[in-house]
Motif scaffolding. Structure first.
Motif, PDB file in Angstrom:
ATOM      1  N   ILE A  22      -3.613  -3.404  -0.793  1.00 39.46           N
ATOM      2  CA  ILE A  22      -4.645  -2.684  -1.901  1.00 39.46           C
ATOM      3  C   ILE A  22      -5.811  -3.013  -1.500  1.00 39.46           C
ATOM      4  O   ILE A  22      -6.734  -1.955  -1.453  1.00 39.46           O
ATOM      5  N   ILE A  25      -6.697  -0.486   1.457  1.00 43.14           N
ATOM      6  CA  ILE A  25      -7.014   0.776   1.018  1.00 43.14           C
ATOM      7  C   ILE A  25      -8.348   0.891   0.501  1.00 43.14           C
ATOM      8  O   ILE A  25      -9.325   1.990   0.651  1.00 43.14           O
ATOM      9  N   ARG A  32      -4.762   7.392   3.213  1.00 47.59           N
ATOM     10  CA  ARG A  32      -3.639   8.361   2.563  1.00 47.59           C
ATOM     11  C   ARG A  32      -2.827   8.848   3.754  1.00 47.59           C
ATOM     12  O   ARG A  32      -3.382   9.139   4.653  1.00 47.59           O
ATOM     13  N   LEU A  60       4.366  -2.188  -4.557  1.00 51.56           N
ATOM     14  CA  LEU A  60       3.170  -1.159  -4.211  1.00 51.56           C
ATOM     15  C   LEU A  60       3.916   0.208  -4.499  1.00 51.56           C
ATOM     16  O   LEU A  60       3.131   1.120  -5.123  1.00 51.56           O
ATOM     17  N   GLU A  63       3.503   0.790  -8.342  1.00 50.63           N
ATOM     18  CA  GLU A  63       2.397   0.943  -8.885  1.00 50.63           C
ATOM     19  C   GLU A  63       1.745   1.911  -8.293  1.00 50.63           C
ATOM     20  O   GLU A  63       0.399   2.168  -8.712  1.00 50.63           O
ATOM     21  N   TYR A  65       1.050   3.079  -5.162  1.00 54.39           N
ATOM     22  CA  TYR A  65       0.139   3.085  -3.800  1.00 54.39           C
ATOM     23  C   TYR A  65       0.900   3.506  -2.798  1.00 54.39           C
ATOM     24  O   TYR A  65       0.392   3.859  -1.635  1.00 54.39           O
ATOM     25  N   ILE A  76       1.221   5.269   2.478  1.00 50.35           N
ATOM     26  CA  ILE A  76       0.390   5.425   1.577  1.00 50.35           C
ATOM     27  C   ILE A  76       0.264   6.692   0.875  1.00 50.35           C
ATOM     28  O   ILE A  76       0.322   7.617   1.547  1.00 50.35           O
ATOM     29  N   LEU A  78      -1.116   7.039  -2.834  1.00 51.37           N
ATOM     30  CA  LEU A  78      -1.915   6.746  -3.959  1.00 51.37           C
ATOM     31  C   LEU A  78      -1.763   7.712  -4.974  1.00 51.37           C
ATOM     32  O   LEU A  78      -2.644   8.488  -5.498  1.00 51.37           O
ATOM     33  N   LEU A  80      -1.746   7.065  -7.942  1.00 51.98           N
ATOM     34  CA  LEU A  80      -2.211   6.087  -8.843  1.00 51.98           C
ATOM     35  C   LEU A  80      -2.196   6.855 -10.548  1.00 51.98           C
ATOM     36  O   LEU A  80      -1.952   5.829 -11.206  1.00 51.98           O
TER      37      LEU A  80
END
Length: 129
Positions: A22, A25, A32, A60, A63, A65, A76, A78, A80
């Motif tokens: 995290i 990033i 990404r 991850l 969440e 990510y 990755i 994202l 989010l």
């Protein structure tokens, strides 16, 4: 991706892995769509059990990510926004706890704000390429 694992820390290794991804990033060190090492490769690189890395990757993923693709592995993503409400709820709980600790130790609001501003600017500077 370079991880610094402290085997003497009281923080579980899977949490250290999760936190460092995290932070990577946020600093712009991991971008990404970048592929993360496979569970097996990362476990071998840092000398831990594959289940430890798998646990970090699953958190991850939960969440938002990373996404896990059977062909490409962990990347990755994202995504989010999907977990924003849960994140804000967790943030509120964590902040409440840390603010109670600060209050008990006599750290005033201005000192806390200054530290938050410093950390935010650290990530903002490092995240810009």
């Amino acid at each position: 991706m370079i991880l610094r694992i402290d085997f003497d820390s009281e923080v579980p290794i899977y949490i250290q892995i999760k936190n460092q991804v995290i932070e990577g990033i946020a600093r712009g060190e991991i971008e990404r769509d970048e592929e993360l090492p496979s569970v097996r490769a990362l476990a071998e690189d840092i000398g831990v059990n594959m289940h430890t890395v798998n646990k970090a990757y699953n958190i991850l993923k939960d969440e938002g990510y990373i996404k896990i693709d059977r062909r490409k592995g962990a990347m990755i993503s994202l995504g989010l926004n999907n977990s924003m409400d849960k994140f804000k709820e967790d943030l509120n709980e964590s902040l409440y706890y840390y603010m109670a600790q600060c209050f008990n130790r006599g750290i005033d609001k201005d000192e806390i704000k200054a530290y938050i501003d410093k950390v935010f600017l650290d990530f903002k500077k490092e995240g810009v390429k």
